[in-house]
Design an enzyme around this catalytic site. Structure first.
Site, mmCIF file in Angstrom:
data_model
loop_
_atom_site.group_PDB
_atom_site.id
_atom_site.type_symbol
_atom_site.label_atom_id
_atom_site.label_comp_id
_atom_site.label_asym_id
_atom_site.label_seq_id
_atom_site.Cartn_x
_atom_site.Cartn_y
_atom_site.Cartn_z
ATOM 1 N N GLN A 62 0.844 -1.200 0.000
ATOM 2 C CA GLN A 62 0.000 0.000 0.000
ATOM 3 C C GLN A 62 0.877 1.246 0.000
ATOM 4 O O GLN A 62 1.913 1.285 0.661
ATOM 5 C CB GLN A 62 -0.901 0.006 1.235
HETATM 6 P P1 GTP Z 1 -0.551 -6.204 0.197
HETATM 7 O O1 GTP Z 1 -0.227 -7.011 1.412
HETATM 8 O O2 GTP Z 1 -1.727 -5.297 0.414
HETATM 9 O O3 GTP Z 1 0.636 -5.458 -0.335
HETATM 10 O O4 GTP Z 1 -1.021 -7.237 -0.978
HETATM 11 P P2 GTP Z 1 -0.290 -8.568 -1.471
HETATM 12 O O5 GTP Z 1 0.629 -8.248 -2.595
HETATM 13 O O6 GTP Z 1 0.297 -9.299 -0.323
HETATM 14 O O7 GTP Z 1 -1.487 -9.402 -2.122
HETATM 15 P P3 GTP Z 1 -2.276 -10.647 -1.485
HETATM 16 O O8 GTP Z 1 -1.394 -11.840 -1.409
HETATM 17 O O9 GTP Z 1 -2.928 -10.186 -0.237
HETATM 18 O O10 GTP Z 1 -3.336 -10.932 -2.633
HETATM 19 C C1 GTP Z 1 -4.259 -9.962 -3.079
HETATM 20 C C2 GTP Z 1 -5.447 -10.643 -3.734
HETATM 21 O O11 GTP Z 1 -5.046 -11.261 -4.956
HETATM 22 C C3 GTP Z 1 -6.073 -11.757 -2.890
HETATM 23 O O12 GTP Z 1 -7.470 -11.706 -3.058
HETATM 24 C C4 GTP Z 1 -5.499 -13.023 -3.502
HETATM 25 O O13 GTP Z 1 -6.363 -14.137 -3.340
HETATM 26 C C5 GTP Z 1 -5.411 -12.629 -4.980
HETATM 27 N N1 GTP Z 1 -4.354 -13.358 -5.709
HETATM 28 C C6 GTP Z 1 -3.059 -13.500 -5.339
HETATM 29 N N2 GTP Z 1 -2.368 -14.199 -6.263
HETATM 30 C C7 GTP Z 1 -3.236 -14.506 -7.243
HETATM 31 C C8 GTP Z 1 -3.113 -15.211 -8.493
HETATM 32 O O14 GTP Z 1 -2.051 -15.703 -8.900
HETATM 33 N N3 GTP Z 1 -4.242 -15.318 -9.255
HETATM 34 C C9 GTP Z 1 -5.429 -14.784 -8.853
HETATM 35 N N4 GTP Z 1 -6.491 -14.952 -9.663
HETATM 36 N N5 GTP Z 1 -5.584 -14.107 -7.699
HETATM 37 C C10 GTP Z 1 -4.509 -13.968 -6.898
#
Ligand code: GTP
Ligand code: MG
Length: 171
Positions: A62
């Site tokens: 974020q």
């Molecule tokens: P922050 O902690 O806010 O920086 O986000 P992050 O990068 O850690 O992302 P996070 O792992 O929380 O995933 C964000 C969203 O994307 C979630 O709803 C996951 O289920 C979805 N997501 C993650 N990887 C994939 C993927 O490879 N394919 C799909 N379709 N969705 C994904």
């Protein structure tokens, strides 16, 4: 020989790119969580792969937390940069953040490997690894080894390939 290596890696990229989901897949089964929530600040995770014991700093993507990334640049042995390949608008923001990272004084002159995950390859709008690579300007990276892998963090596709490259690239 059988020397066990240790490596500290920084996992960065925009919010919602899938950093926490991707790391979750690398954890021992009993440590995986069934619901991944947006990261606040950062979390530290441990996993092993190919004789390398990894400590991963899972940073929040974020915007209000992004300034924290640089606090860990000096001590990291490698960077994992995660991109949502289907988010064609924000890939330009991702490019900006990556270019800032690369030009930071704690990264610029050091020969540390950069692993990019072109994540969410399962989505219909997803760019290919070549498309993500050119959108991010990876060809312009000098004096560092880098590698890009398409991945699906929900199913785990592509993740092991990327981490295996990183294990070899970290000296
Ligand atoms: P922050 O902690 O806010 O920086 O986000 P992050 O990068 O850690 O992302 P996070 O792992 O929380 O995933 C964000 C969203 O994307 C979630 O709803 C996951 O289920 C979805 N997501 C993650 N990887 C994939 C993927 O490879 N394919 C799909 N379709 N969705 C994904
Ligand atoms: Mg997260």
């Amino acid at each position: 020989g059988l020397r066990r290596r240790e490596a500290s890696v920084l996992v960065v990229g925009l919010d919602n790119s899938g950093k926490t989901s991707l790391l979750n897949f690398l954890l021992p089964t009993d440590e995986q969580s069934s619901d991944v929530v947006p990261t606040v600040g950062f979390n530290v995770e441990h996993f092993s792969r190919q004789g390398v014991s990894f400590t991963a700093f899972d940073m929040s993507g974020q915007s209000r937390y992004r300034t924290m990334w640089a606090n860990y640049y000096h001590s990291t042995n490698g960077i994992i940069f995660v991109v949502d390949s289907s988010d064609r608008t924000r890939i330009l923001v991702a490019r900006e953040e990556l270019q800032q990272l690369l030009s930071h004084r704690d990264i610029y002159s050091r020969n540390i490997p950069i692993l990019v995950f072109a994540n969410k390859m399962d989505l219909r709008d997803a760019l290919s690894d070549v498309g993500v690579s050119s959108a991010l300007g990876l060809d312009g990276i000098i004096n560092k080894s880098w590698h890009i892998c398409s991945s699906n963090a929900l199913k785990g596709d592509g993740i092991a390939d990327g981490i295996d490259w990183l294990s070899t690239a970290i000296k």
